[in-house]
Design a protein around this motif. Structure first.
Motif, mmCIF file in Angstrom:
data_model
loop_
_atom_site.group_PDB
_atom_site.id
_atom_site.type_symbol
_atom_site.label_atom_id
_atom_site.label_comp_id
_atom_site.label_asym_id
_atom_site.label_seq_id
_atom_site.Cartn_x
_atom_site.Cartn_y
_atom_site.Cartn_z
ATOM 1 N N ALA A 35 63.261 20.954 16.364
ATOM 2 C CA ALA A 35 63.270 22.117 17.250
ATOM 3 C C ALA A 35 61.986 22.182 18.061
ATOM 4 N N ASP A 36 62.094 22.776 19.237
ATOM 5 C CA ASP A 36 60.951 23.010 20.124
ATOM 6 C C ASP A 36 60.196 24.235 19.604
ATOM 7 N N HIS A 37 58.990 24.007 19.070
ATOM 8 C CA HIS A 37 58.252 25.090 18.422
ATOM 9 C C HIS A 37 57.690 26.093 19.426
ATOM 10 N N ARG A 38 57.786 25.796 20.705
ATOM 11 C CA ARG A 38 57.372 26.783 21.702
ATOM 12 C C ARG A 38 58.391 27.915 21.804
ATOM 13 N N ILE A 39 59.642 27.606 21.450
ATOM 14 C CA ILE A 39 60.735 28.579 21.589
ATOM 15 C C ILE A 39 61.269 29.012 20.231
ATOM 16 N N LEU A 40 61.389 28.087 19.318
ATOM 17 C CA LEU A 40 62.024 28.352 18.033
ATOM 18 C C LEU A 40 60.996 28.318 16.911
ATOM 19 N N ASP A 41 61.177 29.220 15.966
ATOM 20 C CA ASP A 41 60.319 29.210 14.783
ATOM 21 C C ASP A 41 61.147 28.806 13.566
ATOM 22 N N GLY A 42 60.481 28.590 12.446
ATOM 23 C CA GLY A 42 61.148 28.119 11.244
ATOM 24 C C GLY A 42 62.208 29.067 10.725
ATOM 25 N N ALA A 43 61.948 30.377 10.806
ATOM 26 C CA ALA A 43 62.908 31.357 10.286
ATOM 27 C C ALA A 43 64.202 31.335 11.097
ATOM 28 N N THR A 44 64.083 31.226 12.432
ATOM 29 C CA THR A 44 65.277 31.196 13.294
ATOM 30 C C THR A 44 66.120 29.970 12.990
ATOM 31 N N MET B 257 66.391 6.740 28.466
ATOM 32 C CA MET B 257 65.771 7.028 27.183
ATOM 33 C C MET B 257 64.247 7.008 27.302
ATOM 34 N N VAL B 258 63.716 6.065 28.085
ATOM 35 C CA VAL B 258 62.268 6.016 28.293
ATOM 36 C C VAL B 258 61.765 7.319 28.905
ATOM 37 N N LYS B 259 62.465 7.778 29.941
ATOM 38 C CA LYS B 259 62.046 9.009 30.619
ATOM 39 C C LYS B 259 62.167 10.223 29.690
ATOM 40 N N SER B 260 63.293 10.300 28.966
ATOM 41 C CA SER B 260 63.526 11.452 28.097
ATOM 42 C C SER B 260 62.526 11.493 26.950
ATOM 43 N N MET B 261 62.269 10.343 26.343
ATOM 44 C CA MET B 261 61.348 10.317 25.200
ATOM 45 C C MET B 261 59.898 10.509 25.636
ATOM 46 N N THR B 262 59.574 10.070 26.853
ATOM 47 C CA THR B 262 58.234 10.338 27.382
ATOM 48 C C THR B 262 58.033 11.833 27.574
ATOM 49 N N ALA B 263 59.081 12.503 28.084
ATOM 50 C CA ALA B 263 59.002 13.958 28.240
ATOM 51 C C ALA B 263 58.977 14.654 26.880
ATOM 52 N N ALA B 264 59.726 14.095 25.907
ATOM 53 C CA ALA B 264 59.767 14.707 24.575
ATOM 54 C C ALA B 264 58.414 14.654 23.887
ATOM 55 N N ALA B 265 57.572 13.678 24.249
ATOM 56 C CA ALA B 265 56.255 13.558 23.629
ATOM 57 C C ALA B 265 55.343 14.738 23.970
ATOM 58 N N THR B 266 55.692 15.489 25.009
ATOM 59 C CA THR B 266 54.880 16.657 25.391
ATOM 60 C C THR B 266 55.321 17.928 24.676
ATOM 61 N N ILE B 267 56.389 17.846 23.868
ATOM 62 C CA ILE B 267 56.941 19.024 23.201
ATOM 63 C C ILE B 267 56.453 19.085 21.755
ATOM 64 N N PRO B 268 55.947 20.220 21.307
ATOM 65 C CA PRO B 268 55.570 20.355 19.886
ATOM 66 C C PRO B 268 56.811 20.501 19.016
ATOM 67 N N HIS B 269 57.118 19.462 18.245
ATOM 68 C CA HIS B 269 58.299 19.447 17.382
ATOM 69 C C HIS B 269 57.976 19.998 16.001
#
Length: 503
Positions: free
Chosen positions: A471-480, A284-296
């Motif tokens: 959602a990962d805003h790099r790939i998905l937008d609000g409409a999708t 969980m530490v590793k996954s959440m550390t990586a998740a902090a780099t993703i624009p949610h």
């Protein structure tokens, strides 16, 4: 002297009361040597995994390879003794570099059969049982439960007969083969110098951290070996032992009045503690550390579950298997898979280095589960091909294994999207973080009765559930995400539509 053994494996030979341990050297480097004077040595062993207490220690160097002896007589012919084989921690999964040792299934001195369970270890992905490749006798453990063992490190040593040790003909016959130097760690593990307590490097390091001389610690292990528990117990006793006062350092007072005793400052019962992060918590530490780099970004919707509740009750009334309990979750999982078929971008992975999105054909839907050892996310494979009944049975299997901390690596590997049912514990809503490398995660709040208004103003009760999609805003937008959620919501609020789309 005849050198006997196999590369990477220790071998023991006896001549009367004289023993020596070595690894096999290339045939071109072996030559007769004389035995050390028996009168000079009483007992010895530093190459054996279970050392024998000695009054004298000596070494003899043969082609830069240290061979040790202990002897009281050298009159008898050489007799073979069982080989000592080190059992290392093997690679338990891709990307796993270390595991925590949970427990041993055997004891030192036990006879073990081939494929018998030896111990249980836990990585940050799963719990694995280590089995024996050999039939023999357990000689020594090199780790205790709670230790972190790196892949390739020795877990224990087993004594086996010669029939189970196949010599490597190519290495023995090669004239260019060089003797294998024992590793520093291996030599430290088996070192038994005069006046030094038997212990592993980990135990010596622990004693150093507490400022303890190992020679003062009574060992409870085999042959007086000092173990981790001995050091911790000795350190605890030192803290509770009252300090002694030197009478000569106390100066008498004559002119001062009698001193009134001061109240004793008792030690607080609430002590600070340091908790190691192990197993699933590390993941969980590793996954959440990586998740902090993703624009949610988060999309929240309320879903009417009235018809879903009636369907669940109907399933349970027709249920003839007492081991199966129907809940909302299997229908939610199946309807989610159907919505993903219409909107596959939410069932994908993103490769930042190549700027590629990998659409996953299989719907491996992960279910976040709280266990006594931390949060874990096993996934149900190929949901698009399963019936609601099959999903119910698979979900029950994963929940049982997670509760017992028995999940397999395959149960955790390969998820494509995650459902987190926080409402099962409590809470109307939550803001989840993406389980990398997925691009979406859904948190479900508890279902509760609320008052709604019809078009004519009539008030009626509705069972509403809050769904929060991250959602990962790099790939998905609000409409999708909104279109996907509308599709999923329609299938939940009208579950009869699931039957129309089931193949």
């Amino acid at each position: 002297m005849l050198v006997r053994g196999v590369l990477q494996k220790r071998s023991c030979w006896r001549s009367g009361n004289a023993y020596f341990f070595c690894r096999r050297l290339p045939s071109s480097t072996v030559e007769p040597t004389r035995m050390i004077d028996p009168a000079a040595v009483a007992h010895f062993s530093s190459a054996a995994l279970t050392p024998i207490k000695s009054t004298f220690n000596c070494s003899y160097k043969l082609y830069d390879h240290k061979v040790h002896y202990f002897s009281t007589s050298a009159a008898a012919a050489l007799e073979p003794v069982d080989n000592i084989i080190d059992i290392p921690l093997a690679q338990t999964g891709e990307g796993i570099a270390e595991c925590e040792l949970l427990k041993w299934f055997v004891k030192e001195g036990d006879e073990v059969e081939e494929y018998q369970r030896l111990c249980e270890v836990q990585s940050d992905k799963a719990t694995i049982e280590i089995t024996s490749r050999y039939q023999g006798k357990v000689v020594q453990f090199l780790h205790v439960p709670g230790d972190i063992v790196k892949v390739g490190e020795t877990l224990l040593s087993i004594s086996v007969d010669d029939s189970q040790v196949a010599p490597d003909v190519g290495e023995l016959s090669s004239p260019t083969s060089q003797p294998i130097e024992p590793s520093k760690e291996s030599s430290e593990l088996t070192k038994s110098q005069e006046g030094e307590s038997l212990s592993t490097p980990a135990v010596r390091n622990l004693a150093k951290q507490h400022g303890i001389d190992l020679n003062d610690v009574p060992g409870t292990g085999k042959h007086g070996r000092v173990q981790k528990e001995d050091v911790l117990s000795y350190a605890a006793n030192l803290k509770t032992k009252p300090a002694t006062v030197d009478p000569s350092s106390v100066k008498p007072t004559f002119d001062e009045p009698e001193q009134v005793p001061q109240p004793v400052a008792y030690e607080s019962l609430h002590q600070d503690k340091t908790l190691p992060i192990r197993g699933y918590q590390r993941a969980m530490v590793k996954s959440m550390t990586a998740a902090a780099t993703i624009p949610h970004f988060h999309y929240i919707e309320e879903i009417n579950c009235d018809k879903l509740a009636k369907l669940k009750d109907a399933f349970q009334k027709q249920n003839s298997d007492p081991s199966i309990k129907f809940t909302f979750m299997p229908v939610l999982i199946k309807s989610l898979s159907m919505a993903l078929t219409a909107h596959p971008l939410l069932n994908s992975n993103f490769n930042l280095e190549k700027y590629e999105v990998n659409l996953k054909g299989s719907h491996n839907i992960g279910i976040a589960m709280a266990t006594p050892v931390g949060l874990v996310v096993p996934n149900i494979k190929n949901v698009q091909s399963l019936s609601i009944l099959e999903i119910t049975k698979e979900l029950a299997r994963l929940q049982k294994l997670a509760k017992e901390n028995k999940l397999n690596p395959e149960d955790i590997r390969g998820g494509t999207i995650t459902l987190s049912n926080i409402g099962a514990i409590g809470g109307k809503s939550g803001s989840p973080l993406i389980n990398v490398p997925e691009v979406a995660i859904i948190a479900l709040g508890r279902t509760q009765k609320v008052a709604c208004f019809s078009d004519d103003g009539t008030v009626y009760p509705v069972s509403l559930m809050t769904a929060n999609i991250a959602a990962d805003h790099r790939i998905l937008d609000g409409a999708t995400v909104a279109r996907f959620c509308n599709e999923w919501k329609k299938l939940i609020e009208k579950p009869e539509l699931i039957l129309l789309h089931t193949r």
